[in-house]
Structure formats: structure tokens, C-alpha cells
Design a protein around this motif. Structure first.
Motif, PDB file in Angstrom:
ATOM      1  N   ILE A 157       6.562 -10.976  25.925  1.00 19.24           N
ATOM      2  CA  ILE A 157       7.213 -12.017  25.123  1.00 19.24           C
ATOM      3  C   ILE A 157       6.873 -11.913  23.635  1.00 19.24           C
ATOM      4  CG2 ILE A 157       5.367 -13.776  25.290  1.00 19.24           C
ATOM      5  CD1 ILE A 157       7.592 -15.814  25.807  1.00 19.24           C
ATOM      6  N   LEU A 158       5.826 -11.114  23.286  1.00 18.64           N
ATOM      7  CA  LEU A 158       5.387 -11.027  21.890  1.00 18.64           C
ATOM      8  C   LEU A 158       6.483 -10.574  20.935  1.00 18.64           C
ATOM      9  CD1 LEU A 158       3.107 -11.250  19.838  1.00 18.64           C
ATOM     10  CD2 LEU A 158       2.441  -8.892  20.411  1.00 18.64           C
ATOM     11  N   PRO A 159       7.304  -9.563  21.281  1.00 17.91           N
ATOM     12  CA  PRO A 159       8.356  -9.150  20.323  1.00 17.91           C
ATOM     13  C   PRO A 159       9.304 -10.294  19.949  1.00 17.91           C
ATOM     14  CG  PRO A 159       8.075  -7.483  22.017  1.00 17.91           C
ATOM     15  CD  PRO A 159       7.254  -8.638  22.431  1.00 17.91           C
ATOM     16  N   LYS A 160       9.628 -11.106  20.905  1.00 17.95           N
ATOM     17  CA  LYS A 160      10.525 -12.222  20.619  1.00 17.95           C
ATOM     18  C   LYS A 160       9.846 -13.259  19.726  1.00 17.95           C
ATOM     19  CE  LYS A 160      14.083 -10.825  22.973  1.00 17.95           C
ATOM     20  NZ  LYS A 160      15.376 -10.509  22.305  1.00 17.95           N
ATOM     21  N   VAL A 161       8.559 -13.488  19.960  1.00 19.19           N
ATOM     22  CA  VAL A 161       7.836 -14.452  19.119  1.00 19.19           C
ATOM     23  C   VAL A 161       7.758 -13.940  17.683  1.00 19.19           C
ATOM     24  CG1 VAL A 161       5.622 -15.610  18.759  1.00 19.19           C
ATOM     25  CG2 VAL A 161       6.528 -15.332  21.077  1.00 19.19           C
ATOM     26  N   GLU A 162       7.419 -12.660  17.512  1.00 20.85           N
ATOM     27  CA  GLU A 162       7.341 -12.083  16.159  1.00 20.85           C
ATOM     28  C   GLU A 162       8.698 -12.117  15.475  1.00 20.85           C
ATOM     29  OE1 GLU A 162       5.769  -8.240  16.986  1.00 20.85           O
ATOM     30  OE2 GLU A 162       3.668  -8.879  16.756  1.00 20.85           O
ATOM     31  N   ASP A 163       9.753 -11.865  16.262  1.00 24.32           N
ATOM     32  CA  ASP A 163      11.104 -11.924  15.706  1.00 24.32           C
ATOM     33  C   ASP A 163      11.432 -13.349  15.259  1.00 24.32           C
ATOM     34  OD1 ASP A 163      13.586 -11.130  14.918  1.00 24.32           O
ATOM     35  OD2 ASP A 163      14.446 -11.031  16.948  1.00 24.32           O
ATOM     36  N   LEU A 164      10.982 -14.333  16.042  1.00 19.93           N
ATOM     37  CA  LEU A 164      11.215 -15.731  15.684  1.00 19.93           C
ATOM     38  C   LEU A 164      10.519 -16.087  14.383  1.00 19.93           C
ATOM     39  CD1 LEU A 164      12.180 -18.617  16.375  1.00 19.93           C
ATOM     40  CD2 LEU A 164      10.076 -18.892  17.724  1.00 19.93           C
ATOM     41  N   VAL A 165       9.251 -15.645  14.253  1.00 22.00           N
ATOM     42  CA  VAL A 165       8.493 -15.949  13.028  1.00 22.00           C
ATOM     43  C   VAL A 165       9.146 -15.290  11.817  1.00 22.00           C
ATOM     44  CG1 VAL A 165       6.267 -15.635  11.866  1.00 22.00           C
ATOM     45  CG2 VAL A 165       6.342 -16.283  14.283  1.00 22.00           C
ATOM     46  N   ALA A 166       9.629 -14.060  11.992  1.00 15.76           N
ATOM     47  CA  ALA A 166      10.252 -13.334  10.870  1.00 15.76           C
ATOM     48  C   ALA A 166      11.557 -14.012  10.456  1.00 15.76           C
ATOM     49  CB  ALA A 166      10.505 -11.887  11.273  1.00 15.76           C
ATOM     50  N   LYS A 167      12.360 -14.410  11.444  1.00 19.31           N
ATOM     51  CA  LYS A 167      13.617 -15.076  11.122  1.00 19.31           C
ATOM     52  C   LYS A 167      13.372 -16.406  10.417  1.00 19.31           C
ATOM     53  CE  LYS A 167      16.505 -12.097  12.926  1.00 19.31           C
ATOM     54  NZ  LYS A 167      17.496 -11.370  12.067  1.00 19.31           N
ATOM     55  N   GLU A 168      12.315 -17.134  10.844  1.00 23.14           N
ATOM     56  CA  GLU A 168      12.027 -18.403  10.171  1.00 23.14           C
ATOM     57  C   GLU A 168      11.565 -18.148   8.738  1.00 23.14           C
ATOM     58  OE1 GLU A 168      10.180 -21.662   8.494  1.00 23.14           O
ATOM     59  OE2 GLU A 168       9.016 -19.876   9.060  1.00 23.14           O
ATOM     60  N   LYS A 169      10.805 -17.096   8.537  1.00 23.25           N
ATOM     61  CA  LYS A 169      10.338 -16.754   7.183  1.00 23.25           C
ATOM     62  C   LYS A 169      11.504 -16.427   6.269  1.00 23.25           C
ATOM     63  CE  LYS A 169       6.821 -15.910   4.423  1.00 23.25           C
ATOM     64  NZ  LYS A 169       5.877 -16.991   4.027  1.00 23.25           N
ATOM     65  N   GLU A 170      12.433 -15.638   6.816  1.00 23.24           N
ATOM     66  CA  GLU A 170      13.623 -15.302   6.009  1.00 23.24           C
ATOM     67  C   GLU A 170      14.451 -16.554   5.743  1.00 23.24           C
ATOM     68  OE1 GLU A 170      17.560 -12.358   6.262  1.00 23.24           O
ATOM     69  OE2 GLU A 170      16.058 -12.358   7.889  1.00 23.24           O
ATOM     70  N   LEU A 171      14.565 -17.422   6.738  1.00 22.28           N
ATOM     71  CA  LEU A 171      15.300 -18.665   6.544  1.00 22.28           C
ATOM     72  C   LEU A 171      14.637 -19.518   5.470  1.00 22.28           C
ATOM     73  CD1 LEU A 171      17.462 -20.741   7.362  1.00 22.28           C
ATOM     74  CD2 LEU A 171      15.929 -21.497   9.197  1.00 22.28           C
ATOM     75  N   GLN A 172      13.303 -19.525   5.482  1.00 21.55           N
ATOM     76  CA  GLN A 172      12.553 -20.316   4.496  1.00 21.55           C
ATOM     77  C   GLN A 172      12.839 -19.806   3.086  1.00 21.55           C
ATOM     78  OE1 GLN A 172       8.357 -20.846   5.392  1.00 21.55           O
ATOM     79  NE2 GLN A 172       7.835 -20.821   3.267  1.00 21.55           N
ATOM     80  N   GLU A 173      12.858 -18.475   2.912  1.00 20.56           N
ATOM     81  CA  GLU A 173      13.113 -17.895   1.588  1.00 20.56           C
ATOM     82  C   GLU A 173      14.532 -18.233   1.126  1.00 20.56           C
ATOM     83  OE1 GLU A 173      12.386 -13.779   2.113  1.00 20.56           O
ATOM     84  OE2 GLU A 173      10.195 -13.989   2.210  1.00 20.56           O
ATOM     85  N   ARG A 174      15.521 -18.182   2.033  1.00 16.19           N
ATOM     86  CA  ARG A 174      16.907 -18.504   1.656  1.00 16.19           C
ATOM     87  C   ARG A 174      17.036 -19.963   1.223  1.00 16.19           C
ATOM     88  NH1 ARG A 174      20.014 -13.973   0.792  1.00 16.19           N
ATOM     89  NH2 ARG A 174      19.564 -12.437   2.429  1.00 16.19           N
ATOM     90  N   VAL A 175      16.341 -20.844   1.957  1.00 17.71           N
ATOM     91  CA  VAL A 175      16.421 -22.258   1.602  1.00 17.71           C
ATOM     92  C   VAL A 175      15.789 -22.503   0.239  1.00 17.71           C
ATOM     93  CG1 VAL A 175      15.598 -24.563   2.254  1.00 17.71           C
ATOM     94  CG2 VAL A 175      16.508 -23.031   4.003  1.00 17.71           C
ATOM     95  N   MET A 176      14.629 -21.844  -0.041  1.00 15.23           N
ATOM     96  CA  MET A 176      13.968 -22.019  -1.334  1.00 15.23           C
ATOM     97  C   MET A 176      14.833 -21.495  -2.468  1.00 15.23           C
ATOM     98  SD  MET A 176      11.264 -23.638  -0.779  1.00 15.23           S
ATOM     99  CE  MET A 176      10.033 -24.017   0.459  1.00 15.23           C
ATOM    100  N   THR A 177      15.472 -20.353  -2.217  1.00 17.31           N
ATOM    101  CA  THR A 177      16.340 -19.765  -3.244  1.00 17.31           C
ATOM    102  C   THR A 177      17.507 -20.695  -3.548  1.00 17.31           C
ATOM    103  OG1 THR A 177      15.759 -17.543  -2.504  1.00 17.31           O
ATOM    104  CG2 THR A 177      17.751 -17.770  -3.824  1.00 17.31           C
ATOM    105  N   LYS A 178      18.109 -21.235  -2.509  1.00 20.32           N
ATOM    106  CA  LYS A 178      19.221 -22.161  -2.708  1.00 20.32           C
ATOM    107  C   LYS A 178      18.764 -23.400  -3.482  1.00 20.32           C
ATOM    108  CE  LYS A 178      22.283 -25.280  -0.174  1.00 20.32           C
ATOM    109  NZ  LYS A 178      22.680 -25.815   1.139  1.00 20.32           N
ATOM    110  N   HIS A 179      17.576 -23.900  -3.101  1.00 20.76           N
ATOM    111  CA  HIS A 179      17.057 -25.098  -3.775  1.00 20.76           C
ATOM    112  C   HIS A 179      16.847 -24.843  -5.266  1.00 20.76           C
ATOM    113  CE1 HIS A 179      14.255 -28.379  -4.801  1.00 20.76           C
ATOM    114  NE2 HIS A 179      14.820 -29.029  -3.751  1.00 20.76           N
ATOM    115  N   SER A 180      16.240 -23.678  -5.589  1.00 16.08           N
ATOM    116  CA  SER A 180      15.988 -23.354  -7.001  1.00 16.08           C
ATOM    117  C   SER A 180      17.294 -23.203  -7.771  1.00 16.08           C
ATOM    118  CB  SER A 180      15.171 -22.055  -7.100  1.00 16.08           C
ATOM    119  OG  SER A 180      13.926 -22.209  -6.456  1.00 16.08           O
ATOM    120  N   THR A 181      18.279 -22.559  -7.159  1.00 10.13           N
ATOM    121  CA  THR A 181      19.566 -22.336  -7.820  1.00 10.13           C
ATOM    122  C   THR A 181      20.250 -23.655  -8.142  1.00 10.13           C
ATOM    123  OG1 THR A 181      19.824 -20.247  -6.637  1.00 10.13           O
ATOM    124  CG2 THR A 181      21.804 -21.210  -7.609  1.00 10.13           C
TER     125      THR A 181
END
Length: 615
Positions: free
Chosen positions: A549-573
Motif C-alpha cells: 500500500i506504500l506506493p499509493k500513500v506516497e502518491d497521495l502525499v505527492a498529489k496533495e503537495k502539488e495541490l497545495q502549491e497550485r492553491v498557494m499560487t492561485k492565492h498569490s495571483t
């Protein structure tokens, strides 16, 4: 014409008997014989009053009754009693003993029954005997097949003279029919017809074995209810109930039905389009019968009616369909009776006193089986019946039984309502045996509760040092870690939602400072969540149980990190655009692409979390 030929053959046969026979036992003479034959139902009832005189010089202790073999085959019930008194004061005593005998030098085609007199008949004395005989299957349908609209005609054959091994001085015969319609009958001297009654005689000074055949062809729409087999089970419970269960296999024994059956015609004119059909049966039950039911193989039958009073309980049942000649059905009735009404004690024994036969009115039973199920532990069993029956014993295993319950089985053939007399089953029973089943139940529940207590308090888990236990424990730790990871991810997503909410407030109020304060708070919260996440990921990476199950968990964490960066970028813009006072349309155009990527990333994060939850 065919009926007359049948009469002729029967007459010739019996006439031959008369020629070959000679008077015997001439010491006895029947000074007067009055006979009545009742043909008002399918059961032929025959009564005779015989005035017997001893004209010999010796004491006579028995009287012979004679019946042609053709009649004797259908003889179901025979009783003889002494009639004492005169006129309205006549009183019949108890039934006299009867046995089948084969006297010497008697006609072979005649059956004889010996009646033992209570005390010998001295020379010159006389007494009056009341004879009652009941015959089954003595009425023959003619024609044998009829349609639904036809009436039922039957033929009855007998003798106008009383068949006896003794001379008869005076005799008469009366035949009672159900209807006044008579197709044909044998006419002799001194024959009279009064409505539905035919009278023959009186005839005088007839020698022994005199015989004059008669035949009567008449209308009889009485239903011929014939049970090929009835099994009656009587189960005794010392807890206060006698349960009766009766299984019937019924056939209409009248003229066979031919042609089609029309339910519409029957419903419109049942007395014409089905006059001889069996529409219902009536059972006379004991007065305090309860829990009555009526069913067949399909289930419960609702077409029944029950009436009760202080003397009897009457059950009227209707079959699922009207029964015409030759039609069959099978059904079951059951009811309970109070134990105190039928179970008594005498001389250290208990005894059941109950009727033997079926409670159905005017039912002919070809084979009756009665089973009396006694309580477990009964012994010294004996049976007393008012007439001879076959009997044996068997065992029935029921609930909570150990050795089984003794069953007394009685069997009799050719049964009529007159057989429904009381019989007794005697047995011994220890009162302590009544405690057997309650103690078994109490013990069973006691041991069940003890087992539950032991189960809940005992440690029956697998050894903690075994590989399976360690693997299970590791998997539980992995599950706990994954649940914590999911909780952190959900908190991150909630923080993202708060940032989105601050942008909506900015578009509504234009308060840039409040939006920046929300951003600052979110940055701090996300930083703390990231710190909490690192040791959990490290544990999952080091655990062998989490390898799948570890690959799926790591994939989840990575996707959330990317989502976090997109939200921050949108907020700053958006915040920068509001500080520059850009138009709303320009702001939407600038963040449109980012919003599409954010929506796609949110969907991927949701899918991954659902997948992990399923695992």
C-alpha cells in the motif's frame, strides 16, 4: 332392464340357497319379526325386533342370526340387546356377546352370528331381542356415471322375508327412503308405498331360510363421503392438554362424474347442478375443544365455521372445491382438549377415556388408524376397546425426548359413526418424570451461560510470539499509521478550502489585508502538518507489511503537495491582482488554467483516498 336382470341373478342365487337348506334348531321359533331398513344416507341401517320362543324341551343359551354372504361382507356394525317391558316402557339392556360361528349342516353362502343370552331360555319361555346392523357400500349407483346436472340414482337389494334358521310366524318389513321419488321396486303381495316409505307384509307362517328377493331403484342425492384412510393421533401432555390431529384421505363414493364441470352453473344452482356433490363436512367435537385448525398440503383453508355450546363444539369445513363422484381430496384437522376432561386415575393407574373414531358426521372409513402418544416414561400399558381391533405399540421421538414416547396403535377397517365409542388406555406414570424436560431446559441454559462466561473471560488468542500474531500486530500498526496519514491529508484539504473561502471574501469585500492574514495562518498550519507527516511516512517505508500500500500513500502525499502549491499560487495571483486593482474579468482569465489543474488534482486525491480506504 339391466337392473331387473341384476335382481334376477341375485334372486336365483339366494333361491338356490333356500332349496338346498333345511330348517334347523327347530326348538326356537320367531313368533314375530318387525324389520326397518333406513336408506336415508349412504350408510344402510337395519333394525329388527325379534320375539323368540322356545317350543322345545331343553334350555337354549344362544340364538343364531343369519346374513347372506354378500351382505355380511359389508357388515360394519352389529349389536343385539334384550328388550324388556312393553309399549313405551320398553328398555333395552346392555349389548349381548356376539361371535361368528360356522354351524354344521348349514348353507355355505350364509354367514352366522351366535348371540349368547344373558340367561338360558327355558322351555315355553320367550324374550324379545333388538337387533341393529349397519352396512357400508350396500347402495350401488345406477347408472354408475352421471353428469353434473343429473340426479344420483342407487339400487338396494335385500329380501322381503327375514332370513333366519328358525321358522317365523309373523313378520313385516319397512324400508325408509330419502326421497319420495322411486324409479322402480319389487312388488309383492301386501306391498304398500307411503311417500318415501315402502312396506312389505305382514307375512305369516314362513319356514326357516325363507327368502323373497326385492330390489329398489330410487333417488338418493346424499353425498357418499368415504374416507379411504383416517389417521388419528391423540397426544397426551400432563401439562394440561390433549392434542388431537386427524389426517383424512377422502373420496366421493357415489356415481362417477362424467363430462365437464362448470363452476358457474354450480354456484348459480348448487341444488340442481351438483345435487349429490360433497359441499361440506360436519364434525362434532367435544364441548371445550380449542385451537381448532383445518389445512391441507397447500396450507390453511379458511372456509370453515365453528360453533360451540356447553354440550358440543361443531366444526363445518368446506373442501377447496365441491367433490363429485370419484373425486378425491386430503386434509388435516386438529384441536386441543382440556386434560382434566379425559384423563383420570384409578387403582394407581392413569387412564385416558376418549372416543375412538372420527367426529365426522355420516362418514364411512375404510381404514382407521388411531395412535395414542403417551408421555415419556409411561409403563404397564393396557388398552380396553368396546369392540375388537388390531393393536400394537411403537415409539415416537419428539423434542427433549431421551428414550422416546410410547405409542399405542389401534387399527380397524370398515368403520361407521356407530363405532365412535369411548375406549380406555391405562398406564403408570411417575410424577417425577414430569420434571425431566424442565430440568433439561434449565441445565441446557445453565451450561450455555457458563460457556459464555468462560469464553468472554478466557484468553484464547494466538501466542504473541508466533509469526502470525506478529504479522497481525504489524498490519494493525500499519493501518493506524495510514489512518493518521489520511487524517492529516483531510486537515490539509480543509486548509485549502479556507484559502478558497478567503478569496471569495476578497472578491466580495475587497479586504486584501484579511486575505493575507488568512494566508499567513494557512502557511503555518500546513507547515506543522508537514512535520507530522514525515515520521509516519518513514514508519510506513520501514515496515514490510506496508509494502503493497506504500506506493499509493506516497502518491497521495505527492498529489496533495502539488495541490497545495497550485492553491498557494492561485492565492498569490489573485491577491497581487487586487493590489494592482485589476479588473475582475482579467483576474478570472489569469487563474482559469490554474483552477482547472486544482480541480483535477482534487479529484485524484479523492480517488486515492477511496482506494486506500478499501484496502
Amino acid at each position: 332392464m339391466e337392473t331387473e336382470m341384476g335382481f334376477s341373478r341375485f334372486a336365483l342365487f339366494l333361491f338356490t340357497i333356500a332349496l338346498l337348506s333345511s330348517p334347523v334348531l327347530s326348538d326356537l321359533v320367531l313368533s314375530k319379526v318387525d324389520r326397518r331398513i333406513y336408506l336415508t344416507s349412504q350408510i344402510v341401517r337395519y333394525t329388527a325386533t325379534l320375539r323368540v320362543e322356545n317350543e322345545g324341551s331343553e334350555l337354549v343359551s344362544e340364538v343364531l342370526l343369519a346374513f347372506p354372504e354378500l351382505q355380511a361382507k359389508n357388515l360394519a356394525y352389529l349389536t343385539v340387546s334384550v328388550n324388556e317391558g312393553k309399549g313405551k316402557q320398553k328398555v333395552s339392556t346392555d349389548d349381548l356377546p356376539i361371535e361368528v360361528v360356522s354351524p354344521k349342516n348349514m348353507p355355505p353362502a350364509v354367514s352366522f352370528y351366535s348371540v349368547t343370552l344373558p340367561k338360558g331360555l327355558a322351555p315355553g319361555d320367550s324374550l324379545t331381542l333388538d337387533v341393529m346392523a349397519v352396512f357400508t357400500h350396500a347402495l350401488q349407483p345406477f347408472p354408475e356415471k352421471i353428469t353434473q346436472a343429473d340426479i344420483q340414482l342407487v339400487v338396494f337389494q335385500d329380501s322381503a322375508y327375514y332370513l333366519s334358521p328358525y321358522a317365523v310366524k309373523v313378520q313385516s318389513l319397512s324400508v325408509k327412503l330419502p326421497e319420495a321419488r322411486i324409479e322402480s321396486y319389487t312388488k309383492l303381495e301386501n306391498t304398500k308405498v307411503h311417500g318415501s316409505e315402502i312396506k312389505y307384509g305382514p307375512h305369516e307362517d314362513l319356514p326357516a331360510f325363507s327368502y323373497s328377493p326385492i330390489g329398489i331403484h330410487f333417488e338418493s342425492n346424499q353425498p357418499f363421503s368415504n374416507a379411504q384412510e383416517v389417521e388419528r393421533e391423540i397426544e397426551i401432555s400432563h401439562w394440561g392438554n390433549v392434542q388431537i390431529t386427524e389426517h383424512y384421505k377422502l373420496i366421493h363414493g357415489g356415481a362417477q362424474s362424467k363430462g365437464e364441470f362448470s363452476r358457474l352453473d354450480f354456484q348459480a344452482r348448487p341444488n340442481v347442478r351438483g345435487a349429490s356433490a360433497i359441499r361440506y363436512l360436519v364434525a362434532t367435537l367435544p364441548p371445550r375443544a380449542h385451537s381448532v385448525y383445518y389445512r391441507d398440503e397447500i396450507g390453511n383453508i379458511s372456509t370453515s365455521h365453528l360453533w360451540s355450546d356447553s354440550k358440543k363444539t361443531e366444526l363445518l369445513i368446506e373442501p377447496r372445491y365441491p367433490m363429485f363422484g370419484g373425486w378425491r381430496t386430503a386434509f388435516t384437522i386438529g384441536y386441543g382438549l382440556p386434560l382434566q376432561d379425559f384423563l383420570f386415575q384409578s387403582e394407581g393407574k392413569r387412564f385416558l377415556n376418549i372416543t375412538l373414531s372420527s367426529p365426522m358426521v355420516e362418514l364411512v372409513i375404510d381404514k382407521l388408524i388411531v395412535k395414542v402418544v403417551l408421555p415419556e416414561g409411561s409403563k404397564d400399558i393396557s388398552v380396553s376397546t368396546p369392540f375388537p381391533v388390531k393393536q400394537w405399540q411403537e415409539t415416537k421421538i419428539s423434542h427433549l425426548d431421551i428414550d422416546g414416547r410410547p405409542v399405542v396403535v389401534l387399527e380397524k377397517t370398515n368403520v361407521v359413526p356407530e363405532h365412535n365409542k369411548y375406549f380406555q388406555v391405562y398406564y403408570k406414570f411417575n410424577k417425577l418424570s414430569m420434571l425431566r424436560e424442565p430440568l433439561m431446559l434449565i441445565s441446557g441454559f445453565f451450561f450455555l451461560f457458563v460457556a459464555c462466561i468462560v469464553y468472554t473471560r478466557a484468553d484464547i488468542s494466538i501466542s504473541k510470539s508466533s509469526a502470525s500474531y506478529l504479522a497481525k500486530q504489524q498490519w494493525e500498526e500499519v493501518q493506524a499509521a495510514i489512518q493518521q496519514v489520511e487524517s492529516i491529508i483531510n486537515r490539509c484539504l480543509a486548509t485549502h478550502d479556507k484559502l478558497e473561502a478567503s478569496l471569495r471574501d476578497l472578491s466580495r469585500t475587497g479586504d486584501v489585508q484579511a486575505c493575507k492574514a488568512a494566508r499567513k495562518t494557512a502557511d503555518g498550519l500546513l507547515k506543522d502538518l508537514s512535520k507530522e507527516l514525515k515520521p509516519l511516512l518513514a514508519f510506513l517505508q520501514s515496515s514490510p507489511s506496508a509494502s503493497q500500500i506504500l506506493p499509493k500513500v506516497e502518491d497521495l502525499v505527492a498529489k496533495e503537495k502539488e495541490l497545495q502549491e497550485r492553491v498557494m499560487t492561485k492565492h498569490s495571483t489573485v491577491v497581487d491582482a487586487y493590489e494592482r486593482k485589476s479588473a475582475g474579468k482579467d483576474i478570472e482569465n489569469r487563474v482559469a488554467l490554474q483552477q482547472q489543474k486544482i480541480t483535477a488534482l482534487k479529484q485524484e486525491v479523492d480517488d486515492l483516498m477511496e482506494y486506500i480506504d478499501e484496502i
